[in-house]
Design a protein around this motif. Sequence first.
Motif, mmCIF file in Angstrom:
data_model
loop_
_atom_site.group_PDB
_atom_site.id
_atom_site.type_symbol
_atom_site.label_atom_id
_atom_site.label_comp_id
_atom_site.label_asym_id
_atom_site.label_seq_id
_atom_site.Cartn_x
_atom_site.Cartn_y
_atom_site.Cartn_z
ATOM 1 N N TYR A 42 26.555 -22.448 -17.841
ATOM 2 C CA TYR A 42 26.842 -23.640 -18.075
ATOM 3 C C TYR A 42 27.953 -24.272 -17.397
ATOM 4 O O TYR A 42 28.164 -25.521 -17.368
ATOM 5 N N HIS A 45 27.457 -25.459 -14.082
ATOM 6 C CA HIS A 45 26.572 -26.641 -14.210
ATOM 7 C C HIS A 45 27.291 -27.869 -14.719
ATOM 8 O O HIS A 45 27.048 -28.820 -13.951
ATOM 9 N N THR A 75 26.614 -30.936 -22.187
ATOM 10 C CA THR A 75 26.921 -29.736 -21.691
ATOM 11 C C THR A 75 28.142 -29.296 -22.014
ATOM 12 O O THR A 75 28.215 -27.917 -22.411
ATOM 13 N N GLN A 126 17.888 -26.950 -14.731
ATOM 14 C CA GLN A 126 17.376 -26.667 -15.889
ATOM 15 C C GLN A 126 16.448 -25.473 -16.028
ATOM 16 O O GLN A 126 16.314 -24.701 -16.956
#
Length: 155
Positions: A42, A45, A75, A126
């Motif tokens: 994450y 990302h 996020t 994703q």
Amino acid sequence: ERTRDGLSNCFSSPFVNSGSNKVTMSTQQDLNTKMNSLLATYQVHYQNLRAIHWNIKGPNFFELHLKYEELYTRTQVIIDDLAERILTLGITPLHRFEDYLKNSKLEENPTIHDGKEGMTYILKAQETILGLEREILAVSDELGDEGTNSMMSDL
């Protein structure tokens, strides 16, 4: 005694195993490793989304710029929730960029200017994230870790 989430902790473990008593330390270690891997993923990302947000160009700039901001903002909240959950499990969340890059299932993106290329990245990211969340869901279920299991279901 109170835990980080304010609930009474009557057990030595941050959760109760309502399933088999044959849960091994390796299963718990597997969960710990996967949780930190998800956090690292994450984090990478998040930075990829920020970079796309900053560098997007083209005819759909305004719509995509707003969408990328929405995604990186969401996020950021997930990252904080994951770190808090990791702490609740009694482990230290990864917090160094070197560790994020080493443990992430995603890589840093090159600079992306094209909207379609950015959306392609998001779909692939994703898919990767969802796969890791499903792995954690299975392990947390095996451990009877309802807090982590619920979190993975809600992501």
